[in-house]
Write a protein that holds these residues in place. Structure first.
Motif, PDB file in Angstrom:
ATOM      1  N   GLY A 145       0.786  -1.351   0.002  1.00 41.54           N
ATOM      2  CA  GLY A 145      -0.164  -0.119   0.057  1.00 41.54           C
ATOM      3  C   GLY A 145       0.987   1.295   0.079  1.00 41.54           C
ATOM      4  O   GLY A 145       0.403   2.397   0.128  1.00 41.54           O
ATOM      5  N   MET A 146       2.347   1.320  -0.105  1.00 42.12           N
ATOM      6  CA  MET A 146       3.065   2.520  -0.107  1.00 42.12           C
ATOM      7  C   MET A 146       2.659   3.236  -1.226  1.00 42.12           C
ATOM      8  O   MET A 146       2.589   4.435  -0.951  1.00 42.12           O
ATOM      9  N   VAL A 149      -0.119   5.393   0.061  1.00 42.80           N
ATOM     10  CA  VAL A 149       0.170   6.381   0.955  1.00 42.80           C
ATOM     11  C   VAL A 149       1.162   7.302   0.718  1.00 42.80           C
ATOM     12  O   VAL A 149       0.945   8.747   1.115  1.00 42.80           O
ATOM     13  N   PHE A 150       1.816   7.254  -0.315  1.00 45.58           N
ATOM     14  CA  PHE A 150       2.746   8.164  -1.022  1.00 45.58           C
ATOM     15  C   PHE A 150       2.069   9.314  -1.624  1.00 45.58           C
ATOM     16  O   PHE A 150       2.460  10.298  -1.491  1.00 45.58           O
ATOM     17  N   TYR A 151       1.077   8.726  -2.376  1.00 44.58           N
ATOM     18  CA  TYR A 151       0.403   9.721  -3.090  1.00 44.58           C
ATOM     19  C   TYR A 151      -0.248  10.738  -2.189  1.00 44.58           C
ATOM     20  O   TYR A 151      -0.642  11.835  -2.328  1.00 44.58           O
ATOM     21  N   LEU A 152      -1.247  10.024  -1.273  1.00 41.79           N
ATOM     22  CA  LEU A 152      -1.874  10.820  -0.373  1.00 41.79           C
ATOM     23  C   LEU A 152      -0.932  11.773   0.263  1.00 41.79           C
ATOM     24  O   LEU A 152      -1.378  13.166   0.527  1.00 41.79           O
ATOM     25  N   ALA A 153       0.143  11.478   0.822  1.00 44.48           N
ATOM     26  CA  ALA A 153       0.924  12.403   1.612  1.00 44.48           C
ATOM     27  C   ALA A 153       1.543  13.534   0.628  1.00 44.48           C
ATOM     28  O   ALA A 153       1.704  14.546   1.047  1.00 44.48           O
ATOM     29  N   LYS A 154       1.940  13.289  -0.757  1.00 44.59           N
ATOM     30  CA  LYS A 154       2.422  14.146  -1.671  1.00 44.59           C
ATOM     31  C   LYS A 154       1.301  15.115  -1.861  1.00 44.59           C
ATOM     32  O   LYS A 154       1.666  16.217  -2.048  1.00 44.59           O
ATOM     33  N   LYS A 205      10.030  -3.391   4.240  1.00 40.37           N
ATOM     34  CA  LYS A 205      10.137  -1.671   3.983  1.00 40.37           C
ATOM     35  C   LYS A 205       8.879  -1.037   4.529  1.00 40.37           C
ATOM     36  O   LYS A 205       9.190  -0.054   5.316  1.00 40.37           O
ATOM     37  N   ALA A 206       7.713  -1.603   4.158  1.00 39.91           N
ATOM     38  CA  ALA A 206       6.455  -0.868   4.580  1.00 39.91           C
ATOM     39  C   ALA A 206       6.294  -0.821   5.818  1.00 39.91           C
ATOM     40  O   ALA A 206       5.985  -0.099   6.493  1.00 39.91           O
ATOM     41  N   THR A 207       6.635  -2.041   6.664  1.00 40.80           N
ATOM     42  CA  THR A 207       6.562  -1.919   8.216  1.00 40.80           C
ATOM     43  C   THR A 207       7.526  -1.063   8.709  1.00 40.80           C
ATOM     44  O   THR A 207       7.153  -0.541   9.903  1.00 40.80           O
ATOM     45  N   ALA A 208       8.626  -0.907   8.185  1.00 39.22           N
ATOM     46  CA  ALA A 208       9.576   0.317   8.713  1.00 39.22           C
ATOM     47  C   ALA A 208       9.000   1.581   8.485  1.00 39.22           C
ATOM     48  O   ALA A 208       9.200   2.434   9.449  1.00 39.22           O
ATOM     49  N   ILE A 209       8.458   1.581   7.401  1.00 39.46           N
ATOM     50  CA  ILE A 209       8.100   3.240   6.800  1.00 39.46           C
ATOM     51  C   ILE A 209       6.751   3.662   7.762  1.00 39.46           C
ATOM     52  O   ILE A 209       6.527   4.561   8.010  1.00 39.46           O
ATOM     53  N   MET A 210       5.941   2.502   8.175  1.00 39.87           N
ATOM     54  CA  MET A 210       4.572   2.599   8.714  1.00 39.87           C
ATOM     55  C   MET A 210       4.546   1.801   9.959  1.00 39.87           C
ATOM     56  O   MET A 210       3.936   0.799  10.122  1.00 39.87           O
ATOM     57  N   PRO A 211       5.447   2.365  10.925  1.00 39.36           N
ATOM     58  CA  PRO A 211       5.503   1.349  12.214  1.00 39.36           C
ATOM     59  C   PRO A 211       4.273   1.166  12.963  1.00 39.36           C
ATOM     60  O   PRO A 211       4.161   0.290  14.028  1.00 39.36           O
ATOM     61  N   ALA A 222      -4.059  -8.337   2.770  1.00 40.71           N
ATOM     62  CA  ALA A 222      -4.915  -8.280   1.665  1.00 40.71           C
ATOM     63  C   ALA A 222      -4.579  -7.389   0.729  1.00 40.71           C
ATOM     64  O   ALA A 222      -4.060  -6.184   1.026  1.00 40.71           O
ATOM     65  N   ALA A 223      -5.138  -7.718  -0.537  1.00 39.91           N
ATOM     66  CA  ALA A 223      -4.864  -6.619  -1.589  1.00 39.91           C
ATOM     67  C   ALA A 223      -3.307  -6.414  -1.852  1.00 39.91           C
ATOM     68  O   ALA A 223      -2.788  -5.096  -1.901  1.00 39.91           O
ATOM     69  N   GLY A 224      -2.273  -7.088  -1.564  1.00 39.19           N
ATOM     70  CA  GLY A 224      -1.061  -6.939  -1.493  1.00 39.19           C
ATOM     71  C   GLY A 224      -0.227  -6.123  -0.511  1.00 39.19           C
ATOM     72  O   GLY A 224       0.511  -5.240  -0.815  1.00 39.19           O
ATOM     73  N   GLY A 225      -1.160  -6.047   0.427  1.00 41.36           N
ATOM     74  CA  GLY A 225      -0.705  -5.291   1.812  1.00 41.36           C
ATOM     75  C   GLY A 225      -1.454  -4.077   1.806  1.00 41.36           C
ATOM     76  O   GLY A 225      -0.984  -2.930   2.813  1.00 41.36           O
ATOM     77  N   LEU A 226      -2.355  -3.712   0.877  1.00 41.11           N
ATOM     78  CA  LEU A 226      -3.138  -2.431   1.124  1.00 41.11           C
ATOM     79  C   LEU A 226      -3.982  -2.414   2.317  1.00 41.11           C
ATOM     80  O   LEU A 226      -4.153  -1.136   2.942  1.00 41.11           O
ATOM     81  N   GLY A 227      -4.221  -3.792   3.036  1.00 41.23           N
ATOM     82  CA  GLY A 227      -4.857  -3.573   4.148  1.00 41.23           C
ATOM     83  C   GLY A 227      -3.913  -2.888   5.177  1.00 41.23           C
ATOM     84  O   GLY A 227      -4.343  -2.203   6.214  1.00 41.23           O
ATOM     85  N   PHE A 228      -2.668  -3.526   5.244  1.00 37.07           N
ATOM     86  CA  PHE A 228      -1.727  -2.962   6.172  1.00 37.07           C
ATOM     87  C   PHE A 228      -1.777  -1.349   6.125  1.00 37.07           C
ATOM     88  O   PHE A 228      -1.543  -0.578   6.948  1.00 37.07           O
TER      89      PHE A 228
END
Length: 349
Positions: A145-146, A149-154, A205-211, A222-228
């Protein structure tokens, strides 16, 4: 006798409604006096938003967004909105679905979940909504889901106060080798064995960026980690099938339930429609029959149902690709053949 027919879609051939009608035709051939109720189902994957929108009186809208791969043409994504509820509803597959990418161009390494962020951005510009429900399933991505998340932040997109991810697979983001996780679904998205270590590293890496998010939460994978990622931005997760089913099944007090999906395999018990009916049968003792377009003999789900039927065991055989007409005919013939013995063994005949 009250029979509830509640299948999921048979992916690539029949919608849940079309499958239910074919099964109903078979039931009425055997039991013309039966009280038959069709209850189309979905599990968080494709079709979930449309089903919920009909029951919740949401209106349909569309938005043109970028495709999950940069070289592909823009996507016309569908979403649903309720002004009264100030809520939005859509399937992640409408923005980053596997079916949006031609088979020869599928690339799980490069496919991004950013279009989901873009869709939320467009919806935010159009509507004043407080809550969002996102179906998680059928995606081409495995980026944790990175991209979203990156799009929403940018773009500094204001998030609604409530975001709920409706998952079709209650798996964690990562797990020990051999255990179900986001990576379990990577091969069907085109991942090769050589891709798996890279994808695992990306999810770590996603878990490190979004702890702040717990990667072991059911549905995080789910959905390739979009749930995370939804957890990471303050959202919640729940099984999509539970939301779709609501009280529609129990309110009918069925004597028999017939459900099914395109392929019954080990993944069918991971939060999909069949998993709901496994639990329903356990709680209520109601006989439940599952009809698969095909059935993996190694799925070990037989004890969970009154009977599991493989529709591809019925004529016409050796048809490729299977057309909707052939799929519907097989479902009908399977029910006509097996229902009499099912009724007898269940004490309903």
């Amino acid at each position: 006798m009250r029979i509830v027919i509640a299948p999921d879609k048979y992916k690539g051939t029949l919608t849940s409604v079309e499958a239910a009608r074919a099964i109903r035709d078979g039931v009425l051939e055997v039991c013309p006096d039966a009280e038959v109720h069709i209850v189309p189902m979905a599990d968080g994957g494709e079709g979930t938003a449309a089903l919920l929108a009909r029951t919740m009186n949401f209106t349909r809208h569309s938005a043109v967004i970028h495709a999950p791969l940069p070289e592909l043409p823009p996507t016309n994504a569908t979403y649903y909105y309720s002004e009264a509820e100030r809520a939005v509803l859509f399937d992640s597959a409408t923005a980053v679905g596997l079916t949006l990418i031609p088979p020869e161009k599928r690339d799980i390494i490069r496919a991004s979940s950013a279009p989901i962020g873009e869709l939320l951005h467009i919806i935010r510009e159009r509507h004043d909504f407080n809550s969002a429900f996102i179906g998680l399933g059928g995606t081409a991505t495995c980026d944790g889901g990175m991209g979203m998340v990156f799009y929403l932040a940018k773009h500094k997109v204001p998030l609604p106060s409530s975001i709920v991810g409706l998952y079709d697979a209650g798996v964690p983001l990562l797990a020990q080798e051999g255990e179900p996780s986001a990576l379990s679904f990577a091969p069907q998205k085109g991942a090769t064995p050589d891709d798996i270590p890279f994808l695992a590293q990306r999810l770590r890496k996603a878990t490190a960026i979004m702890p702040a998010a717990n990667p072991d939460t059911p549905g995080a994978g789910a959905a390739g980690g979009l749930g995370f990622a939804i957890l990471a931005i303050g959202g919640k997760l729940c099984p999509g099938v539970d939301v779709v089913a609501g009280s529609r099944i129990s309110d009918l007090s069925p004597d028999l339930i017939i459900t099914g999906e395109g392929c019954i395999d080990s993944q069918s018990a991971m939060g999909k429609v069949l998993s709901y009916f496994i639990e329903y049968r356990r709680k209520h003792g109601t006989p439940v029959v599952a009809v698969g377009g095909c059935v993996d003999p190694g799925c070990s789900l037989s004890p969970s149902f009154s009977e599991i039927i493989a529709a591809d065991a019925y004529e016409p055989r050796d048809v490729s690709p299977v057309t909707p007409q052939v799929a519907a005919w097989r479902l009908k013939e399977a029910i006509i053949d097996r229902l009499p013995s099912i009724l007898k063994s269940s004490g309903l005949a």
